[in-house]
Design an enzyme around this catalytic site. Sequence first.
Site, PDB file in Angstrom:
ATOM      1  N   ASP A  44       0.850  -1.203   0.000  1.00 31.21           N
ATOM      2  CA  ASP A  44       0.000   0.000   0.000  1.00 31.21           C
ATOM      3  C   ASP A  44       0.883   1.250   0.000  1.00 31.21           C
ATOM      4  O   ASP A  44       0.381   2.379  -0.083  1.00 31.21           O
ATOM      5  CB  ASP A  44      -1.016  -0.005   1.157  1.00 31.21           C
ATOM      6  N   SER A  45       2.209   1.054   0.025  1.00 30.63           N
ATOM      7  CA  SER A  45       3.145   2.159  -0.214  1.00 30.63           C
ATOM      8  C   SER A  45       2.868   2.784  -1.582  1.00 30.63           C
ATOM      9  O   SER A  45       3.338   3.883  -1.863  1.00 30.63           O
ATOM     10  CB  SER A  45       4.593   1.656  -0.155  1.00 30.63           C
ATOM     11  N   ASP A  83      -1.097  -6.090  -0.258  1.00 34.72           N
ATOM     12  CA  ASP A  83      -1.384  -5.442   1.026  1.00 34.72           C
ATOM     13  C   ASP A  83      -2.881  -5.219   1.198  1.00 34.72           C
ATOM     14  O   ASP A  83      -3.571  -4.823   0.248  1.00 34.72           O
ATOM     15  CB  ASP A  83      -0.694  -4.068   1.065  1.00 34.72           C
ATOM     16  N   LYS A 113      -1.178  -9.313   2.936  1.00 35.96           N
ATOM     17  CA  LYS A 113      -0.397  -8.844   4.093  1.00 35.96           C
ATOM     18  C   LYS A 113      -1.235  -7.846   4.864  1.00 35.96           C
ATOM     19  O   LYS A 113      -1.936  -7.024   4.263  1.00 35.96           O
ATOM     20  CB  LYS A 113       0.912  -8.190   3.640  1.00 35.96           C
ATOM     21  N   GLU A 115      -1.247  -5.413   8.750  1.00 36.43           N
ATOM     22  CA  GLU A 115      -0.391  -4.872   9.811  1.00 36.43           C
ATOM     23  C   GLU A 115      -0.996  -5.114  11.189  1.00 36.43           C
ATOM     24  O   GLU A 115      -2.203  -4.949  11.380  1.00 36.43           O
ATOM     25  CB  GLU A 115      -0.206  -3.360   9.592  1.00 36.43           C
ATOM     26  N   GLU A 182       9.473  -4.288  10.224  1.00 40.28           N
ATOM     27  CA  GLU A 182       9.884  -2.983   9.667  1.00 40.28           C
ATOM     28  C   GLU A 182      10.323  -2.035  10.785  1.00 40.28           C
ATOM     29  O   GLU A 182       9.653  -1.905  11.820  1.00 40.28           O
ATOM     30  CB  GLU A 182       8.712  -2.358   8.901  1.00 40.28           C
TER      31      GLU A 182
HETATM   32  O1  KIV Z   1       3.587  -1.088   1.612  1.00 40.64           O
HETATM   33  C1  KIV Z   1       4.749  -1.521   1.553  1.00 40.64           C
HETATM   34  O2  KIV Z   1       5.486  -1.328   0.574  1.00 40.64           O
HETATM   35  C2  KIV Z   1       5.240  -2.278   2.693  1.00 40.64           C
HETATM   36  C3  KIV Z   1       6.723  -2.498   2.764  1.00 40.64           C
HETATM   37  C4  KIV Z   1       7.357  -1.254   3.239  1.00 40.64           C
HETATM   38  C5  KIV Z   1       7.044  -3.660   3.589  1.00 40.64           C
HETATM   39  O3  KIV Z   1       4.490  -2.649   3.539  1.00 40.64           O
END
Ligand code: KIV
Length: 284
Positions: A44-45, A83, A113, A115, A182
Amino acid sequence: MKNTAATLLAQKQSGEKITMLTAYDYTTACIEDECGVNSILVGDSLGMVMLGYENTLSVTMEDMLHHTKAVTRGAKNAFVVADMPFMSYQTSVYDAVVNAGRLIKEGGAQAVKLEGGAAVAEQIKAIVDSSIPVVAHLGLTPQSVNAFGGFKVQGKDYQRAKQIIEDADIIQSAGACAVVLEGIPAPLAELISKRLVIPTIGIGAGAGCDGQVLVYQDMLGLTIGHTPKFAKRFSDAAEVYKKGFCEYIEQVKASAFPTAEHSYKIDEQIMDALTSDYAKKEGE
Ligand code: KIV
């Protein structure tokens, strides 16, 4: 060979480091896959590096699906992890399963993924029970930026470090197949990596993790603005881009591009006929 949750676990067991990179589009996914990266994270970056937001909080399920579909069309062998965006799983176990299902069913990802530790253990268990592999994410979890008061290294004091270790135990018991660590001190990440059976994938968490992940813009030198301390630059792609863009602009302005080499031909007789029928004659 297709990478899976099982092959990543086998890599941890044999001591072979796991490589993961982010990708958000088809072209980048094809290139990373060709290089043999074990896993591609549709992070989600993308909210920050592709869409220009200040943080990841505005990213929607539709954003994630759009980019995940592009990446999965390009990744042939990499294990694609998508994500779960902010508020797509925190709200309820039901929402978590439905949204994880969409990333697999519509997006084509192999895993999701999310968090958090104990607070999302029920969600992890329910998603895993639906036959969807889950990668957990602990430490500096970017979706908690407001709770943390900024992007700050986590686990530096005893209590917080203990909490991260306990969260790691909890997400493993809930069925996570791997965990991203992280922004935590390297010795803490090493301790967790030795403690867990599942692989740890570090970003700003030192060399003791079972694998590493980086945002590809950071490692290629494409980041606009601040690059975090942990993001080693492996090339200067921005310079390569700029050189190409500037040369293109110069050549178009100087009528040096396109030349015959980059143009299509037509039979001369047809062109003569078209010219006599349609070209404006001088003096007309
Ligand atoms: O969103 C992302 O790119 C991430 C990485 C920084 C692990 O969660």
